[in-house]
Write a protein that holds these residues in place. Structure first.
Motif, PDB file in Angstrom:
ATOM      1  N   GLY A  72      67.400  36.922  85.750  1.00 18.38           N
ATOM      2  CA  GLY A  72      67.531  35.919  84.822  1.00 18.38           C
ATOM      3  C   GLY A  72      68.901  35.995  84.273  1.00 18.38           C
ATOM      4  O   GLY A  72      69.200  35.160  83.809  1.00 18.38           O
ATOM      5  N   LYS A  73      68.985  37.316  84.023  1.00 19.75           N
ATOM      6  CA  LYS A  73      70.245  37.621  83.113  1.00 19.75           C
ATOM      7  C   LYS A  73      71.798  37.337  84.194  1.00 19.75           C
ATOM      8  O   LYS A  73      72.722  36.574  83.738  1.00 19.75           O
ATOM      9  CB  LYS A  73      70.674  39.159  82.687  1.00 19.75           C
ATOM     10  N   MET A 119      72.042  33.514  83.676  1.00 21.09           N
ATOM     11  CA  MET A 119      72.404  32.878  82.289  1.00 21.09           C
ATOM     12  C   MET A 119      73.932  33.235  82.405  1.00 21.09           C
ATOM     13  O   MET A 119      74.620  32.352  81.878  1.00 21.09           O
ATOM     14  CB  MET A 119      71.734  34.039  81.186  1.00 21.09           C
ATOM     15  N   TRP A 120      74.593  34.145  82.926  1.00 20.40           N
ATOM     16  CA  TRP A 120      75.959  34.348  82.906  1.00 20.40           C
ATOM     17  C   TRP A 120      76.385  33.086  83.875  1.00 20.40           C
ATOM     18  O   TRP A 120      77.503  32.481  83.686  1.00 20.40           O
ATOM     19  CB  TRP A 120      76.219  35.663  83.714  1.00 20.40           C
ATOM     20  N   PHE A 137      75.343  30.211  84.169  1.00 25.37           N
ATOM     21  CA  PHE A 137      75.230  28.881  83.240  1.00 25.37           C
ATOM     22  C   PHE A 137      76.280  29.036  82.270  1.00 25.37           C
ATOM     23  O   PHE A 137      77.016  28.119  81.984  1.00 25.37           O
ATOM     24  CB  PHE A 137      74.028  28.915  82.715  1.00 25.37           C
ATOM     25  N   LEU A 138      76.509  29.997  81.638  1.00 24.81           N
ATOM     26  CA  LEU A 138      77.432  30.346  80.471  1.00 24.81           C
ATOM     27  C   LEU A 138      78.949  30.023  81.195  1.00 24.81           C
ATOM     28  O   LEU A 138      79.874  29.643  80.431  1.00 24.81           O
ATOM     29  CB  LEU A 138      77.549  31.521  79.777  1.00 24.81           C
ATOM     30  N   LYS A 180      68.575  37.892  76.784  1.00 26.27           N
ATOM     31  CA  LYS A 180      69.152  36.477  77.448  1.00 26.27           C
ATOM     32  C   LYS A 180      69.120  35.679  76.468  1.00 26.27           C
ATOM     33  O   LYS A 180      70.268  34.904  76.298  1.00 26.27           O
ATOM     34  CB  LYS A 180      68.205  36.147  78.557  1.00 26.27           C
ATOM     35  N   TYR A 187      73.248  33.578  75.227  1.00 29.76           N
ATOM     36  CA  TYR A 187      73.384  32.131  74.786  1.00 29.76           C
ATOM     37  C   TYR A 187      73.951  32.061  73.365  1.00 29.76           C
ATOM     38  O   TYR A 187      75.129  31.159  73.313  1.00 29.76           O
ATOM     39  CB  TYR A 187      72.099  31.398  75.009  1.00 29.76           C
TER      40      TYR A 187
END
Length: 290
Positions: free
Chosen positions: A25-26, A29-30, A32-33, A268, A272
């Motif tokens: 999940g992390k 997230m990276w 996506f960012l 997470k 964001y």
């Protein structure tokens, strides 16, 4: 005869293990960012290209000089500095929430997440006031040989170059009665709008000091589109972050993370939120400082 035990080798690509030794999940997230950073980067590069292709661009010290409750005082960049400070403090409280999560401190997570949400809501409230002030704050602009009162919108920009001398005097002669009333009332609060509306145009013109009117030409229309577009896009990210943080706060209060045995979701959400704060630094630099 002694035998040597075979050395244990970790097979990262055998399946069931992350090759980067990072929680899935992390990692997502990276990703996506990173993609979101490209989007903001494209917007800001486009803004810079248009800005430096223009012969004139509004001065941020003039455009962003208002502060709530101070009337016509000139306080360049004071309000946006408060907005930036609020967002930075909210990033600090998010760090404390993540730290509390690593320690398994549910009360600490709830407390610091609540403060982070307060900071996000305060930032959005400040941005709403700034937009309202720019849109509804009518300024005198020379348009087609007469003076008109317009606000900063997507279609109109009142922050052009200053007009002085006889051009202002001639424009006042062609200015409609309603606009003359607004001009006088903006510089003289001792008279009511109704009393000024009853006066003839010549009397209203005599009440105006041409040197203090600060009449401007129309500025580049692109300024409004880029400003509202990019700051609005960032504001949407802040709003989304506030919603995510509220959900994390409710989950923490209900003990969801305690039952899972970890607070990775808080971390997470923190990634964001820190990204949103970092993007604001570049938005602040491009629109308010340069």
């Amino acid at each position: 005869m002694s035998t040597t035990a075979p050395a244990h080798q970790t097979k990262w690509w055998s399946g069931g293990k992350s090759p980067f030794n990072l929680e899935y999940g992390k990692l997502m997230m990276w990703y996506f960012l990173m993609s979101d950073a490209f989007t903001f980067g494209a917007f800001l590069i486009s803004y810079g290209t248009i800005r430096f292709s223009q012969n004139f661009w509004p001065d941020p010290n003039v455009v962003f000089s208002a502060f709530p409750g101070t009337g016509h005082m000139n306080l360049p960049l004071a309000f946006v500095s408060v907005m930036t400070f609020i967002l930075i403090i909210s990033s600090v409280t998010m760090v404390l929430a993540v730290h509390a999560g690593h320690s398994g401190d549910r009360k600490g997570v709830v407390k610091w997440m609540a403060w982070t949400i307060v900071g996000g809501v305060a930032f959005l409230a400040c941005q709403a006031w700034e937009w309202h002030h720019l849109i509804t704050g009518e300024l005198p602009v020379l348009v087609d040989g007469k003076i008109d009162m317009i606000g900063q919108t997507m279609r109109g920009n009142p922050w052009g170059s200053l007009v002085e001398g006889s051009a202002v005097t001639e424009a006042l002669m062609n200015t409609p009665h309603d606009t003359l009333v607004k001009l006088v009332h903006s510089h003289d609060q001792t008279h009511t709008v109704s009393s000024l509306a009853a006066m003839p145009d010549d009397q209203l013109r005599n009440m105006l000091n041409v040197d203090k009117l600060h009449i401007r030409e129309r500025g580049p229309v692109a300024f409004g589109g880029y400003f509202y577009g990019i700051t609005g896009f960032h504001g949407f990210h802040v709003f989304s972050g506030v919603i995510i943080n509220i959900i994390m706060l409710i989950m923490a209060q209900k003990g969801v993370f305690d039952r899972k045995g970890h607070y990775l979701m808080i971390e997470k959400a923190g990634l964001y939120w820190h990204f949103v704060d970092l993007v604001w630094v570049f938005v602040f630099l491009c629109f308010y400082l340069i």
